[in-house]
Design a protein around this motif. Structure first.
Motif, PDB file in Angstrom:
ATOM      1  N   ILE A   5       0.866  -1.185   0.000  1.00  0.00           N
ATOM      2  CA  ILE A   5       0.000   0.000   0.000  1.00  0.00           C
ATOM      3  C   ILE A   5       0.895   1.225   0.000  1.00  0.00           C
ATOM      4  O   ILE A   5       1.740   1.397   0.878  1.00  0.00           O
ATOM      5  CB  ILE A   5      -0.919   0.026   1.236  1.00  0.00           C
ATOM      6  CG1 ILE A   5      -1.766  -1.234   1.272  1.00  0.00           C
ATOM      7  CG2 ILE A   5      -1.788   1.276   1.224  1.00  0.00           C
ATOM      8  CD1 ILE A   5      -2.499  -1.427   2.572  1.00  0.00           C
ATOM      9  N   HIS A   6       0.701   2.060  -1.005  1.00  0.00           N
ATOM     10  CA  HIS A   6       1.488   3.279  -1.141  1.00  0.00           C
ATOM     11  C   HIS A   6       0.543   4.461  -0.948  1.00  0.00           C
ATOM     12  O   HIS A   6      -0.407   4.621  -1.699  1.00  0.00           O
ATOM     13  CB  HIS A   6       2.136   3.350  -2.523  1.00  0.00           C
ATOM     14  CG  HIS A   6       2.911   2.118  -2.873  1.00  0.00           C
ATOM     15  ND1 HIS A   6       4.217   1.929  -2.502  1.00  0.00           N
ATOM     16  CD2 HIS A   6       2.538   0.995  -3.548  1.00  0.00           C
ATOM     17  CE1 HIS A   6       4.630   0.756  -2.944  1.00  0.00           C
ATOM     18  NE2 HIS A   6       3.633   0.167  -3.575  1.00  0.00           N
ATOM     19  N   GLU A  45       2.908  10.138 -10.195  1.00  0.00           N
ATOM     20  CA  GLU A  45       3.512   9.573  -8.985  1.00  0.00           C
ATOM     21  C   GLU A  45       3.448   8.043  -8.977  1.00  0.00           C
ATOM     22  O   GLU A  45       4.377   7.376  -8.560  1.00  0.00           O
ATOM     23  CB  GLU A  45       2.817  10.118  -7.734  1.00  0.00           C
ATOM     24  CG  GLU A  45       3.243  11.497  -7.332  1.00  0.00           C
ATOM     25  CD  GLU A  45       4.695  11.554  -6.880  1.00  0.00           C
ATOM     26  OE1 GLU A  45       5.165  10.671  -6.147  1.00  0.00           O
ATOM     27  OE2 GLU A  45       5.369  12.510  -7.293  1.00  0.00           O
ATOM     28  N   THR A  46       2.339   7.515  -9.438  1.00  0.00           N
ATOM     29  CA  THR A  46       2.144   6.071  -9.409  1.00  0.00           C
ATOM     30  C   THR A  46       2.988   5.349 -10.451  1.00  0.00           C
ATOM     31  O   THR A  46       3.529   4.283 -10.181  1.00  0.00           O
ATOM     32  CB  THR A  46       0.653   5.747  -9.645  1.00  0.00           C
ATOM     33  OG1 THR A  46      -0.114   6.421  -8.649  1.00  0.00           O
ATOM     34  CG2 THR A  46       0.392   4.278  -9.569  1.00  0.00           C
ATOM     35  N   LEU A  47       3.114   5.929 -11.621  1.00  0.00           N
ATOM     36  CA  LEU A  47       3.715   5.219 -12.743  1.00  0.00           C
ATOM     37  C   LEU A  47       5.136   5.642 -13.081  1.00  0.00           C
ATOM     38  O   LEU A  47       5.718   5.108 -14.019  1.00  0.00           O
ATOM     39  CB  LEU A  47       2.834   5.401 -13.979  1.00  0.00           C
ATOM     40  CG  LEU A  47       1.392   4.938 -13.816  1.00  0.00           C
ATOM     41  CD1 LEU A  47       0.592   5.272 -15.051  1.00  0.00           C
ATOM     42  CD2 LEU A  47       1.336   3.462 -13.510  1.00  0.00           C
ATOM     43  N   ARG A  48       5.716   6.537 -12.336  1.00  0.00           N
ATOM     44  CA  ARG A  48       7.023   7.053 -12.740  1.00  0.00           C
ATOM     45  C   ARG A  48       8.106   5.972 -12.792  1.00  0.00           C
ATOM     46  O   ARG A  48       9.036   6.077 -13.564  1.00  0.00           O
ATOM     47  CB  ARG A  48       7.444   8.221 -11.866  1.00  0.00           C
ATOM     48  CG  ARG A  48       7.643   7.910 -10.429  1.00  0.00           C
ATOM     49  CD  ARG A  48       7.878   9.203  -9.665  1.00  0.00           C
ATOM     50  NE  ARG A  48       7.736   8.955  -8.263  1.00  0.00           N
ATOM     51  CZ  ARG A  48       8.554   9.418  -7.360  1.00  0.00           C
ATOM     52  NH1 ARG A  48       9.568  10.161  -7.727  1.00  0.00           N
ATOM     53  NH2 ARG A  48       8.361   9.158  -6.098  1.00  0.00           N
ATOM     54  N   LYS A  49       7.992   4.928 -11.993  1.00  0.00           N
ATOM     55  CA  LYS A  49       8.974   3.843 -12.058  1.00  0.00           C
ATOM     56  C   LYS A  49       8.655   2.859 -13.191  1.00  0.00           C
ATOM     57  O   LYS A  49       9.519   2.130 -13.645  1.00  0.00           O
ATOM     58  CB  LYS A  49       9.043   3.103 -10.727  1.00  0.00           C
ATOM     59  CG  LYS A  49       9.634   3.955  -9.632  1.00  0.00           C
ATOM     60  CD  LYS A  49       9.726   3.208  -8.333  1.00  0.00           C
ATOM     61  CE  LYS A  49      10.284   4.118  -7.256  1.00  0.00           C
ATOM     62  NZ  LYS A  49      10.267   3.500  -5.942  1.00  0.00           N
ATOM     63  N   GLN A 174       0.470  -9.686  -3.244  1.00  0.00           N
ATOM     64  CA  GLN A 174       1.470  -9.121  -4.146  1.00  0.00           C
ATOM     65  C   GLN A 174       0.987  -7.888  -4.912  1.00  0.00           C
ATOM     66  O   GLN A 174       1.763  -7.254  -5.620  1.00  0.00           O
ATOM     67  CB  GLN A 174       1.971 -10.180  -5.143  1.00  0.00           C
ATOM     68  CG  GLN A 174       0.948 -10.631  -6.165  1.00  0.00           C
ATOM     69  CD  GLN A 174       0.070 -11.778  -5.701  1.00  0.00           C
ATOM     70  OE1 GLN A 174      -0.343 -11.846  -4.554  1.00  0.00           O
ATOM     71  NE2 GLN A 174      -0.243 -12.686  -6.609  1.00  0.00           N
ATOM     72  N   LEU A 175      -0.273  -7.495  -4.740  1.00  0.00           N
ATOM     73  CA  LEU A 175      -0.807  -6.319  -5.425  1.00  0.00           C
ATOM     74  C   LEU A 175      -0.182  -5.030  -4.912  1.00  0.00           C
ATOM     75  O   LEU A 175       0.199  -4.934  -3.746  1.00  0.00           O
ATOM     76  CB  LEU A 175      -2.320  -6.223  -5.220  1.00  0.00           C
ATOM     77  CG  LEU A 175      -3.191  -7.043  -6.145  1.00  0.00           C
ATOM     78  CD1 LEU A 175      -4.640  -6.938  -5.717  1.00  0.00           C
ATOM     79  CD2 LEU A 175      -3.037  -6.617  -7.588  1.00  0.00           C
ATOM     80  N   ASN A 176      -0.124  -4.045  -5.788  1.00  0.00           N
ATOM     81  CA  ASN A 176       0.314  -2.697  -5.419  1.00  0.00           C
ATOM     82  C   ASN A 176      -0.898  -1.783  -5.471  1.00  0.00           C
ATOM     83  O   ASN A 176      -1.561  -1.691  -6.503  1.00  0.00           O
ATOM     84  CB  ASN A 176       1.376  -2.186  -6.392  1.00  0.00           C
ATOM     85  CG  ASN A 176       2.710  -2.825  -6.138  1.00  0.00           C
ATOM     86  OD1 ASN A 176       3.312  -2.606  -5.104  1.00  0.00           O
ATOM     87  ND2 ASN A 176       3.161  -3.641  -7.074  1.00  0.00           N
ATOM     88  N   ILE A 177      -1.168  -1.108  -4.362  1.00  0.00           N
ATOM     89  CA  ILE A 177      -2.300  -0.196  -4.281  1.00  0.00           C
ATOM     90  C   ILE A 177      -1.767   1.198  -3.940  1.00  0.00           C
ATOM     91  O   ILE A 177      -0.981   1.364  -3.009  1.00  0.00           O
ATOM     92  CB  ILE A 177      -3.313  -0.656  -3.216  1.00  0.00           C
ATOM     93  CG1 ILE A 177      -3.867  -2.013  -3.602  1.00  0.00           C
ATOM     94  CG2 ILE A 177      -4.427   0.377  -3.052  1.00  0.00           C
ATOM     95  CD1 ILE A 177      -4.833  -2.599  -2.637  1.00  0.00           C
ATOM     96  N   TYR A 178      -2.215   2.166  -4.726  1.00  0.00           N
ATOM     97  CA  TYR A 178      -1.824   3.556  -4.535  1.00  0.00           C
ATOM     98  C   TYR A 178      -3.078   4.337  -4.162  1.00  0.00           C
ATOM     99  O   TYR A 178      -4.054   4.314  -4.895  1.00  0.00           O
ATOM    100  CB  TYR A 178      -1.203   4.132  -5.805  1.00  0.00           C
ATOM    101  CG  TYR A 178       0.097   3.459  -6.164  1.00  0.00           C
ATOM    102  CD1 TYR A 178       1.309   4.030  -5.796  1.00  0.00           C
ATOM    103  CD2 TYR A 178       0.110   2.249  -6.843  1.00  0.00           C
ATOM    104  CE1 TYR A 178       2.498   3.416  -6.110  1.00  0.00           C
ATOM    105  CE2 TYR A 178       1.302   1.614  -7.150  1.00  0.00           C
ATOM    106  CZ  TYR A 178       2.496   2.200  -6.784  1.00  0.00           C
ATOM    107  OH  TYR A 178       3.674   1.590  -7.082  1.00  0.00           O
TER     108      TYR A 178
END
Length: 183
Positions: A5-6, A45-49, A174-178
Motif C-alpha cells: 500500500i502506497h 507519482e504512481t507510474l514514474r517507475k 502481491q498487489l500494489n495499491i496507490y
C-alpha cells in the motif's frame, strides 16, 4: 508477504484530493480543472517507475537534436468507470500515450467483457472511491481467465476502504495499491 500500500503524501495531491473527496470546490469549472490536475499528478507519482523514456539523438549536418519518446513497446490498459472518472483521466494520454481505457461499472460486475490479449498490457485499475468488493471479482477474472501476472497490475484510488485492503491482503498480497487516504 503483505499488501503493498502506497499512500501518496505530496502536499499538492493531498490538497486537490481533499477538495474532491469532500466536494469543497464550489465552481464547476474549477472542480473539473482540479480533477484533471489531480489525475495527472496521481498517475505521474504512481507510474514514474513503470514509465520508460528513450532518448533519441538526431545528428544533422550542423547540429545535434535531442528528443524524448516514451517506450512504444509498453502498452497500458486502464480499467475504470469512465463515466465517474472522466475528468481525472481526461489528460492521461499526455503521460501514457500507448494507453487504452476499458469501461467497467463496479456496481454491475457481471458485464466484464475484455476482447484484448491482456498479457500484453500493464494493467491499471482506477476507481475514485474504492469501497466496493467488486474489485475482487475484477482481479479474480484477470487472474483466472487471462493468467495475468499481478506484478503488472496497479490499483489507484483517491480513497480506499480499510476492509477492502484487509481482504486484498489475504487473497492477493502481491498487489500494489496507490491511494491518498485510507478510510
Amino acid at each position: 508477504m503483505g499488501l503493498n500500500i502506497h499512500t501518496l503524501i505530496h502536499p499538492t495531491i493531498q490538497q486537490l484530493a481533499y477538495e474532491i473527496i469532500y466536494q469543497k470546490s464550489h465552481h464547476k469549472l474549477e472542480h473539473r480543472n482540479n480533477e484533471k490536475t489531480l489525475g495527472m499528478l496521481i498517475f505521474y507519482e504512481t507510474l514514474r517507475k513503470w514509465l520508460k523514456i528513450d532518448n533519441i539523438y538526431i545528428k544533422k549536418v550542423d547540429m545535434l537534436q535531442e528528443s524524448y519518446l516514451s517506450n512504444q513497446f509498453d502498452k497500458y490498459l486502464i480499467i475504470t468507470n469512465i463515466i465517474e472518472c472522466y475528468n481525472i483521466l481526461a489528460d492521461i494520454e499526455r503521460i501514457l500515450p500507448e494507453s487504452n481505457l476499458q469501461h467497467i461499472d463496479l456496481n454491475d460486475i457481471n458485464r466484464i467483457n475484455y476482447h484484448k490479449k491482456l498479457k500484453e498490457y500493464k494493467i491499471i485499475i482506477f476507481e475514485k472511491f474504492l469501497k466496493n468488493y467488486a474489485i475482487i471479482e475484477i482481479i479474480n477474472y484477470l487472474q483466472r481467465n487471462n493468467k495475468i501476472n499481478l506484478n503488472d497490475v496497479k490499483i489507484i484510488c483517491l480513497t480506499c476502504s480499510n476492509n477492502i485492503l484487509k481482504y486484498l491482503a489475504k487473497k492477493y498480497p502481491q498487489l500494489n495499491i496507490y491511494t491518498i487516504k485510507i478510510i
